[in-house]
Design an enzyme around this catalytic site. Structure first.
Site, PDB file in Angstrom:
ATOM      1  N   VAL A 116      52.329  46.305  58.762  1.00  0.00           N
ATOM      2  CA  VAL A 116      52.959  46.770  57.541  1.00  0.00           C
ATOM      3  C   VAL A 116      54.241  45.979  57.302  1.00  0.00           C
ATOM      4  O   VAL A 116      55.065  45.846  58.209  1.00  0.00           O
ATOM      5  CB  VAL A 116      53.304  48.269  57.648  1.00  0.00           C
ATOM      6  CG1 VAL A 116      53.875  48.780  56.346  1.00  0.00           C
ATOM      7  CG2 VAL A 116      52.080  49.069  58.061  1.00  0.00           C
ATOM      8  N   CYS A 117      54.406  45.447  56.099  1.00  0.00           N
ATOM      9  CA  CYS A 117      55.665  44.790  55.770  1.00  0.00           C
ATOM     10  C   CYS A 117      56.560  45.776  55.037  1.00  0.00           C
ATOM     11  O   CYS A 117      56.443  45.971  53.842  1.00  0.00           O
ATOM     12  CB  CYS A 117      55.443  43.545  54.906  1.00  0.00           C
ATOM     13  SG  CYS A 117      56.976  42.636  54.645  1.00  0.00           S
ATOM     14  N   LEU A 118      57.400  46.441  55.802  1.00  0.00           N
ATOM     15  CA  LEU A 118      58.335  47.396  55.214  1.00  0.00           C
ATOM     16  C   LEU A 118      59.673  47.107  55.880  1.00  0.00           C
ATOM     17  O   LEU A 118      59.777  47.143  57.107  1.00  0.00           O
ATOM     18  CB  LEU A 118      57.860  48.830  55.518  1.00  0.00           C
ATOM     19  CG  LEU A 118      58.693  49.965  54.951  1.00  0.00           C
ATOM     20  CD1 LEU A 118      58.679  49.942  53.432  1.00  0.00           C
ATOM     21  CD2 LEU A 118      58.168  51.306  55.446  1.00  0.00           C
TER      22      LEU A 118
END
Lengths: 189, 547
Positions: A116-118
């Site tokens: 996840v790119c958060l």
């Protein structure tokens, strides 16, 4: 040697604090509650999941590891059920929780392995943030997929160039179909 | 004179490879606020070479220090590469200036002790302590008759037991300094064995010691060198000992490389405090370094801010957004980190990544190289790959000396009261930065009321072991200091009852009917943690006392 004890007495006198705190230790002290666990406990008891999220603890005694289910009730991913594993290290909250999507989904900010790119899960994590901030962030990804920070470049390109086409791709991927030859897990409920 | 870039390349390729690195000297970042308050900047510096992984350290010899700084700058992911040209002329001049200097003089401060561990002439002994005794036995401008007695302080130090945790970069310095400061009974704990890369700064070790326990070798060396000191090594983890062990010491000094170990010893010492026992307060002196930066701090458990209160002083590891790695790498480190975080998981060339296995690192290096080629990025080398993957942080011998010296002097002052010490009532934290000339700042870090370790000491809670958990939960609502309406309760490793989230509430609800001792297996003296959303910042700890 420094007389810490008398300093403590002075400090208490100065603060006029309740000397009743912490009585005499009775016998050998048993297992302590660690700071990381206490912090997770606090975060969990303040979690506001609403109607779109729920948790599952495979082992309720181990609160450092659980699964979060998100069922968005609006946006392009409405009607899907997405699950994420949460693994919290003993270094929490110095280190962020490790979060990974369990299904293979079509999303510009989640790659095919579930990464996840958060920002708050990586470069912008701070100890003052809590688990609530993370789940709000995850939910936000489904409401507002972000084409400018792509992990899945094809999906991001689709979103940027052809929003309607992207929406159709999301629908078919959620049904377990494939997009441009890449098969996806069925997440529609 | 080779260009800066060539120098860097040379350094990275030769230095890193030959000095095969990796002691686990710890990386701790300094508080930037204090610094920026005075300097009007928001940024002291961001991460070094490394992006991710454990706090491993590579050491560089002083001659390379200046080059290392420039390596640091040019490899720093947050430094836009277009800034580098401005920095170059400066650095180049400096390194030109320093280049011809032999590296030895930088080490003069330790050569005195490293030269030999040979026999000591007894006749030289009284002279050795002459000046120390002037400080220990004579009143000074800052001593008061109540606190300081010259006759007893040296004697008291002879009987005192001091514990050093860690026998690495800081630990070697600490042991040497403490022994030379007149501490006679020192214990040292370290679970690690000596690696060849430790030898350039962990000066109590020799090549023939590689593979042996650090604590053991360090203790034997200093014992042999400083007559009359007794050093007891413990080749194990700090967690292997219980409170009874830590209770025997008067002072604990830490030269640790991990936050986890720091948190553990801090929580243990804070928990040991028993207000009715004078001896239960153990001052904790903590040192830490990273590159040219470091800190020394003193914790008086439950009296001053503890390590947990100061947890946010440890800057998080510098990380690059995942999407940058995945889509627009700009630096060689991005390519390596991509291979490490994304490509490895995708292709899983080996079941488990072993960062010490050259085959694995080679795989990552090859992957990173291909990616670098694709994006036209230069600078990916095998040793840089190793550095990034293992999070190797430059450890500089002289920074360790500075910080260990500060820690040792605080121990001496706390032990003798011969001068005011760091810790109480005002300042308790000294930061040191050699990144930009020399800057130090000493300040008071406030105790946090909501600190999960020292903000809430466990209160005794009289309970009937035959109570059900429900009865216990109800009793919290009646307690005057808490009045918890929706308490969630856990013991270590056992979730008793959680009000939220719903799934956990459901899973733990059956516990409410069970009795504390028989049904749930709780024991007399066991600690429980209680949280309640009504107290957003505070949590409570109770120690069960069966009646």
């Amino acid at each position: 040697m420094l007389k810490i004890w008398s300093m403590k007495k002075e400090q208490q006198k100065a603060e006029n604090s309740d000397g009743a705190a912490a009585g005499a230790a009775g016998g050998p002290k048993k297992k302590k509650v660690t700071a990381a666990q206490l912090r997770v406990q606090k975060d969990l008891s303040e979690l506001s999941l609403g109607t779109t999220m729920r948790t599952d603890f495979p082992d309720p005694d181990n609160i450092l590891s659980f699964i979060l289910y998100i069922e968005p009730d609006e946006g392009m991913y409405k009607g899907g059920r997405f699950s994420f594993t949460f693994n919290i290290t003993p270094n929490f909250p110095h280190e962020p929780p490790k979060v990974q999507c369990r299904e293979k989904i079509y999303h510009p900010n989640i790659d095919l392995e579930g990464k996840v790119c958060l920002n708050i899960l990586r470069e912008d994590w701070k100890p003052v943030l809590n688990l609530n901030a993370v789940i709000v962030g995850l939910q936000f990804l489904f409401l507002e997929p972000n084409a400018s920070d792509p992990l899945n470049k094809e999906a991001a390109e689709d979103l940027r160039s052809n929003r309607e086409g992207f929406k159709r791709n999301v629908r078919s991927a959620m049904m377990g179909g494939s997009v441009k030859g890449e098969g996806f897990d069925r997440v529609a409920i | 004179m080779p260009s800066l870039k060539e120098q860097l390349k040379l350094r990275i390729e030769s230095e890193v490879q030959t000095q095969i690195h990796v002691g686990r000297s710890f990386a701790m970042r300094l508080e930037t606020r204090a610094y920026s308050d005075l300097h009007g900047t928001n940024e002291v510096n961001s991460g070094p070479l490394s992006l991710k992984g454990r706090g491993n350290a590579i050491s560089i010899s002083p001659r390379e220090q200046l080059q290392a700084v420039s390596a640091h700058w040019s490899s720093n992911p947050s430094f836009p590469s277009n800034l580098q040209p401005h920095l170059r002329p400066n650095i180049t001049t400096q390194s030109q200036h320093h280049q011809p200097l032999p590296s030895r003089p930088y080490h003069l401060h330790i050569t005195a002790i490293t030269m030999s561990a040979g026999p000591v002439h007894p006749s030289s002994e009284p002279a050795r302590w002459k000046y120390l005794d002037r400080i220990r036995t004579r009143p000074g401008p800052f001593t008061t008759p109540e606190m300081f007695s010259g006759e007893t302080s040296a004697e008291a130090m002879d009987k005192m037991k001091i514990l050093v945790i860690g026998a690495g970069g800081l630990g070697c310095e600490l042991l040497k300094n403490l022994a030379l400061s007149g501490f006679k009974n020192i214990h040292v704990i370290d679970m690690d064995t000596i690696d060849i890369s430790n030898l350039n700064r962990q000066f109590l070790f020799r090549q023939s010691d590689v593979g042996k326990f650090k604590a053991e070798v360090a203790a034997a060396f200093v014992e042999k060198r400083v007559k009359g000191v007794k050093i007891t090594p413990h080749n194990c983890k700090i967690q292997d000992f219980d409170e009874d062990f830590y209770m025997q010491f008067q002072i604990v000094v830490c030269g640790l490389d991990s936050i986890e170990a720091r948190r553990w010893i801090n929580a243990t010492l804070v928990n040991m405090v028993d207000e009715t026992v004078e001896d239960s307060y153990k001052p904790l002196i903590d040192g830490g370094t990273e590159g040219f930066k470091g800190q020394a701090r003193v914790i008086l458990p439950t009296i001053t801010s503890c390590l947990e209160c100061q947890l946010d002083m440890h800057a998080p590891r510098a990380a690059v957004p995942l999407c940058t790695l995945a889509s627009i790498p700009r630096q060689p480190e991005h390519c390596i980190e991509w291979a490490h975080v994304i490509a490895w998981d995708k292709e899983k060339p080996f079941p488990q990544l072993d960062k010490d296995d050259p085959e694995h690192i080679t795989w990552l290096y090859q992957k990173a190289l291909l990616r670098a080629k694709e994006f036209n990025i230069s600078g990916v080398t095998y040793s840089l790959t190793q550095g990034v993957v293992k999070n190797i942080i430059p450890a500089i011998a002289a920074t360790n000396s500075v910080i260990a010296a500060a820690c040792c002097n605080e121990a001496l002052k706390i032990a003798t009261n011969c001068a005011p010490y760091l810790g109480y009532p005002e300042n308790n934290y000294m930061m040191y930065s050699g990144n930009d000339s020399i800057y130090t700042y000493t300040f008071k870090h406030e105790k946090k009321d909501d600190c999960p370790v020292c903000g809430v000491s466990a209160r005794e809670l009289a309970v009937d072991p035959k109570w059900t958990l429900q009865e216990l939960v109800d009793s919290f609502a009646a307690r005057p200091e808490a009045q918890l309406k929706k308490p969630s309760v856990r013991a270590e490793g056992k979730t008793l009852y959680m009000q939220s989230p719903p799934s956990l509430e459901e899973q733990t609800r059956p516990n409410l009917e069970k009795t504390l001792a028989e049904g749930l297996g709780l024991m007399d003296g066991q600690e429980i943690g209680v949280t309640d959303p009504a107290f957003a910042t505070v949590s409570f700890k109770f120690r069960l006392k069966f009646t």
